[in-house]
Design an enzyme around this catalytic site. Structure first.
Site, PDB file in Angstrom:
ATOM      1  N   ASN A   1      -7.615  10.182   6.571  1.00  0.00           N
ATOM      2  CA  ASN A   1      -7.013  11.314   5.984  1.00  0.00           C
ATOM      3  C   ASN A   1      -7.687  11.770   4.813  1.00  0.00           C
ATOM      4  O   ASN A   1      -7.894  12.926   4.588  1.00  0.00           O
ATOM      5  CB  ASN A   1      -5.571  10.919   5.657  1.00  0.00           C
ATOM      6  CG  ASN A   1      -4.546  11.884   6.241  1.00  0.00           C
ATOM      7  OD1 ASN A   1      -5.017  13.042   6.741  1.00  0.00           O
ATOM      8  ND2 ASN A   1      -3.431  11.196   6.806  1.00  0.00           N
ATOM      9  N   GLY A   2      -8.004  10.591   3.969  1.00  0.00           N
ATOM     10  CA  GLY A   2      -8.946  10.898   2.924  1.00  0.00           C
ATOM     11  C   GLY A   2     -10.523  10.496   3.443  1.00  0.00           C
ATOM     12  O   GLY A   2     -10.575   9.841   4.589  1.00  0.00           O
TER      13      GLY A   2
ATOM     14  N   GLU B   1      -8.525  -2.625   4.762  1.00  0.00           N
ATOM     15  CA  GLU B   1      -8.007  -2.318   3.263  1.00  0.00           C
ATOM     16  C   GLU B   1      -7.342  -3.621   2.858  1.00  0.00           C
ATOM     17  O   GLU B   1      -7.447  -4.254   1.783  1.00  0.00           O
ATOM     18  CB  GLU B   1      -7.766  -1.063   2.892  1.00  0.00           C
ATOM     19  CG  GLU B   1      -8.714  -0.191   2.924  1.00  0.00           C
ATOM     20  CD  GLU B   1      -8.521   1.338   3.228  1.00  0.00           C
ATOM     21  OE1 GLU B   1      -7.499   1.430   4.249  1.00  0.00           O
ATOM     22  OE2 GLU B   1      -8.759   2.135   2.255  1.00  0.00           O
TER      23      GLU B   1
ATOM     24  N   ASN C   1       1.038  -1.034  -0.120  1.00  0.00           N
ATOM     25  CA  ASN C   1      -0.100  -0.158   0.114  1.00  0.00           C
ATOM     26  C   ASN C   1       0.892   1.168  -0.159  1.00  0.00           C
ATOM     27  O   ASN C   1       1.461   1.711   1.065  1.00  0.00           O
ATOM     28  CB  ASN C   1      -0.986  -0.030   1.077  1.00  0.00           C
ATOM     29  CG  ASN C   1      -1.772   1.079   1.242  1.00  0.00           C
ATOM     30  OD1 ASN C   1      -1.772   1.927   0.521  1.00  0.00           O
ATOM     31  ND2 ASN C   1      -2.725   1.175   2.239  1.00  0.00           N
TER      32      ASN C   1
ATOM     33  N   ASP D   1      -4.237  17.191  10.968  1.00  0.00           N
ATOM     34  CA  ASP D   1      -4.672  15.990  12.147  1.00  0.00           C
ATOM     35  C   ASP D   1      -5.891  16.307  12.902  1.00  0.00           C
ATOM     36  O   ASP D   1      -5.874  17.328  13.721  1.00  0.00           O
ATOM     37  CB  ASP D   1      -3.310  15.777  12.793  1.00  0.00           C
ATOM     38  CG  ASP D   1      -3.435  14.436  13.362  1.00  0.00           C
ATOM     39  OD1 ASP D   1      -4.381  14.083  14.241  1.00  0.00           O
ATOM     40  OD2 ASP D   1      -2.533  13.723  13.376  1.00  0.00           O
ATOM     41  N   MET D   2      -6.872  15.264  12.746  1.00  0.00           N
ATOM     42  CA  MET D   2      -8.230  15.731  13.632  1.00  0.00           C
ATOM     43  C   MET D   2      -7.861  15.863  15.151  1.00  0.00           C
ATOM     44  O   MET D   2      -8.623  16.560  15.769  1.00  0.00           O
ATOM     45  CB  MET D   2      -9.080  14.546  13.155  1.00  0.00           C
ATOM     46  CG  MET D   2     -10.483  14.876  13.916  1.00  0.00           C
ATOM     47  SD  MET D   2     -11.115  16.298  13.488  1.00  0.00           S
ATOM     48  CE  MET D   2     -12.072  15.973  12.089  1.00  0.00           C
TER      49      MET D   2
ATOM     50  N   ILE E   1     -10.366   8.557  11.804  1.00  0.00           N
ATOM     51  CA  ILE E   1     -11.255   9.451  12.550  1.00  0.00           C
ATOM     52  C   ILE E   1     -12.711   8.596  12.697  1.00  0.00           C
ATOM     53  O   ILE E   1     -13.150   8.627  13.899  1.00  0.00           O
ATOM     54  CB  ILE E   1     -11.657  10.795  11.698  1.00  0.00           C
ATOM     55  CG1 ILE E   1     -10.466  11.506  11.421  1.00  0.00           C
ATOM     56  CG2 ILE E   1     -12.774  11.660  12.246  1.00  0.00           C
ATOM     57  CD1 ILE E   1     -10.613  12.623  10.397  1.00  0.00           C
ATOM     58  N   GLY E   2     -13.061   7.952  11.932  1.00  0.00           N
ATOM     59  CA  GLY E   2     -14.439   7.271  12.013  1.00  0.00           C
ATOM     60  C   GLY E   2     -14.713   6.131  13.106  1.00  0.00           C
ATOM     61  O   GLY E   2     -15.531   6.307  13.851  1.00  0.00           O
TER      62      GLY E   2
ATOM     63  N   ARG F   1      -2.535  -2.146  -3.467  1.00  0.00           N
ATOM     64  CA  ARG F   1      -3.732  -1.339  -3.568  1.00  0.00           C
ATOM     65  C   ARG F   1      -3.359   0.065  -4.653  1.00  0.00           C
ATOM     66  O   ARG F   1      -2.469   0.468  -4.670  1.00  0.00           O
ATOM     67  CB  ARG F   1      -3.584  -0.676  -2.186  1.00  0.00           C
ATOM     68  CG  ARG F   1      -4.865   0.186  -2.130  1.00  0.00           C
ATOM     69  CD  ARG F   1      -4.975   1.034  -0.823  1.00  0.00           C
ATOM     70  NE  ARG F   1      -5.876   2.010  -0.670  1.00  0.00           N
ATOM     71  CZ  ARG F   1      -6.050   2.966   0.048  1.00  0.00           C
ATOM     72  NH1 ARG F   1      -5.499   3.010   1.269  1.00  0.00           N
ATOM     73  NH2 ARG F   1      -7.327   3.679  -0.101  1.00  0.00           N
TER      74      ARG F   1
ATOM     75  N   ARG G   1      -7.307  17.767   1.609  1.00  0.00           N
ATOM     76  CA  ARG G   1      -8.189  17.950   0.244  1.00  0.00           C
ATOM     77  C   ARG G   1      -9.409  18.649   0.642  1.00  0.00           C
ATOM     78  O   ARG G   1     -10.376  18.614   1.551  1.00  0.00           O
ATOM     79  CB  ARG G   1      -8.418  16.746  -0.329  1.00  0.00           C
ATOM     80  CG  ARG G   1      -7.079  16.061  -0.856  1.00  0.00           C
ATOM     81  CD  ARG G   1      -7.378  14.629  -1.386  1.00  0.00           C
ATOM     82  NE  ARG G   1      -6.918  13.656  -0.623  1.00  0.00           N
ATOM     83  CZ  ARG G   1      -7.212  12.189  -0.457  1.00  0.00           C
ATOM     84  NH1 ARG G   1      -8.192  11.843  -1.213  1.00  0.00           N
ATOM     85  NH2 ARG G   1      -6.536  11.338   0.335  1.00  0.00           N
TER      86      ARG G   1
ATOM     87  N   HIS H   1     -12.121   4.488  -2.212  1.00  0.00           N
ATOM     88  CA  HIS H   1     -12.077   3.807  -0.805  1.00  0.00           C
ATOM     89  C   HIS H   1     -12.903   2.658  -1.031  1.00  0.00           C
ATOM     90  O   HIS H   1     -13.258   2.033   0.016  1.00  0.00           O
ATOM     91  CB  HIS H   1     -12.598   4.639   0.317  1.00  0.00           C
ATOM     92  CG  HIS H   1     -11.892   5.934   0.629  1.00  0.00           C
ATOM     93  ND1 HIS H   1     -12.317   7.078   0.751  1.00  0.00           N
ATOM     94  CD2 HIS H   1     -10.554   6.003   1.037  1.00  0.00           C
ATOM     95  CE1 HIS H   1     -11.591   8.099   0.951  1.00  0.00           C
ATOM     96  NE2 HIS H   1     -10.483   7.558   1.311  1.00  0.00           N
TER      97      HIS H   1
ATOM     98  N   ASN I   1     -12.253   6.111  15.645  1.00  0.00           N
ATOM     99  CA  ASN I   1     -11.509   6.608  16.908  1.00  0.00           C
ATOM    100  C   ASN I   1     -12.008   7.585  17.372  1.00  0.00           C
ATOM    101  O   ASN I   1     -11.462   8.183  18.640  1.00  0.00           O
ATOM    102  CB  ASN I   1     -10.120   6.760  16.688  1.00  0.00           C
ATOM    103  CG  ASN I   1      -9.418   5.461  16.017  1.00  0.00           C
ATOM    104  OD1 ASN I   1      -9.655   4.090  16.941  1.00  0.00           O
ATOM    105  ND2 ASN I   1      -8.863   5.097  14.936  1.00  0.00           N
TER     106      ASN I   1
END
Ligand code: AMP
Length: 407
Positions: free
Chosen positions: A221-222, A389, A12, A292-293, A338-339, A103, A251, A191, A341
């Site tokens: 990140n994406g 992935e 990847n 970075d969130m 993010i989703g 990937r 982005r 994705h 954690n």
């Protein structure tokens, strides 16, 4: 690691990192049983060309390498890939890999499923570089490096676009002159390896929900959303390129195309606009603090707060849009960095969805990143499922290996 079982590598290659995972492929229980590759080791280099750091560990967590390198030693993806392979090959000496799965971000309209790589495939993937300038060149660097070092190695490309290949015409169109659609200027979606994994996982943990109308939020990140009906993708927020849809780390997500026109008319070159839209926008551009969130959530800066608020607002808006495509919503799934954690981001997104969808969260389950984070009263179940992935690439590569009679 069992010496008897064939070994495959999964590569990847991202914009500043190369990750390599080692899988063994046990014999299937019977001819019709699916293959189940097992992760045995993982190595990665992050910070290529900036501050390269190599880490490698066995699947049980035992660390076999953790080292920083001078930029001169790992200046590019080719060098990074060779180094990771070298470190991992110590454990593979008696049982070298028989196949390598990559990937690959963009398969365009040519590739609706994983494909065995040859020179023709490489040429077709090169033609797609302008549609994925941040990822496709690095994917190809790893493919070419293997082809040079081991020309007979079975290499398999697994595409982020392929899971979306069955989209209805309405989900693919952009309202440009129709001739451009015929030239491949259409909405593909990305994705897909993550969404394919989540579709499989959901059918295991909640088969009743998997058959319904599901929206998956891949927030890393994406970031993108996928609308699924009965485990198949019917629409996505990403389009021709991985810029569309939700705002991301760096982005921009969907913007008025007139803004791009304006930038060009101000004298910005296409390359400068590309750098800004891919690398200087999104959370980073809005906040002026970080992409970075975690940093943004901890920051006191007003624009950090604004960036997170906008992120949640846009994610909720796009969930509404995809619910229209699906004609309703039976489950919402969060995944990726993010989703999977970030409780505060999930709760901010879901707060926007309360009135329209009757969604409410169980605060304690959300805080613990539990699997089902919606409250009993919620009209729509909300789940957190970590993605994998690489596992999907391993599976497709192992299937191709069997089909080719290798291993
Ligand atoms: P990915 O691309 O899936 O690796 O996700 C990277 C993103 O996930 C970055 O923005 C990280 O800040 C974010 N992330 C990872 N862990 C957490 C966490 N515990 N809380 C908030 N964001 C996180």
């Amino acid at each position: 690691m069992s010496a008897a079982h064939p070994v495959i590598l999964v590569v990847n290659a991202g914009s500043s990192s190369v990750k390599v995972s080692v899988y063994t492929v046990p014999e299937a229980a019977h001819d019709n049983a699916d293959i189940n590759p097992v992760l045995s080791a993982h190595g990665q280099i992050e910070g290529i060309g900036v501050a390269p750091r190599l880490r490698a560990s066995m699947a049980d967590g035992h660390v076999v390498a953790d080292e920083s390198f001078p930029v001169s030693q790992v200046a590019d993806h080719d060098a990074a890939f060779r180094l990771v392979r070298l470190v991992l090959s110590v454990g593979l000496r008696d049982n070298p890999p028989v196949a390598i799965g990559h990937r690959v971000v963009h398969g365009g309209s040519d590739f609706a499923q994983a494909v065995r790589i040859d020179d023709d495939v490489i040429a077709r993937l090169e033609a797609l570089i302008p549609l994925a300038p941040l990822h496709q060149p690095h994917n190809l660097t790893a493919i070419r490096a293997v082809r040079k070092a081991a020309p007979d190695m079975l290499q398999v490309a697994c595409f982020d676009t392929a899971f979306h290949a069955g989209h209805d015409m309405l989900a693919q169109l952009m309202a440009l002159p129709y001739a451009y659609y015929e030239r491949g200027i259409r909405r593909y979606g990305f994705h897909g390896l993550s969404y394919e994994y989540i579709a499989r996982r959901l059918s295991q943990v909640a088969p009743d929900l998997a058959e319904g109308r599901v929206i998956v939020a891949h927030l890393g990140n994406g970031a993108s959303l996928c609308a699924m009906r009965n485990g198949r993708s019917v629409d996505s927020t990403m389009g021709l390129t991985a810029l569309d849809g939700l705002p991301m780390g760096t982005r921009c997500g969907s913007i008025d195309p007139g803004a791009v026109l304006w930038l060009a008319q101000q004298g910005m070159t296409a390359d400068a606009i590309q750098s800004m839209l891919y690398g200087e926008s999104g959370l980073k551009g809005l906040s002026g603090v970080s992409s970075d969130m975690r940093v943004l959530l901890a920051s006191e800066a007003p624009r950090a707060r604004l960036a997170v608020d906008f992120y949640a607002y846009r994610a909720a808006q796009e969930i509404g849009k995809l619910a229209v495509t699906l004609g309703g919503l039976d489950a919402l799934i969060f995944t990726a960095g993010i989703g999977a954690n970030s409780p505060p981001v999930r709760s901010r997104i879901c707060a926007h969805l309360e009135t329209l969808f009757g969604i409410s969260l169980d605060a304690a389950a959300n805080e613990e990143n539990g699997q089902r984070i919606s409250s009993n009263a919620s009209r729509v179940p909300v789940l957190v499922l970590p993605t994998d992935e690489e596992g999907i690439v391993a599976l497709s590569t192992a299937r191709m290996m069997k089909a080719c009679g290798k291993g």
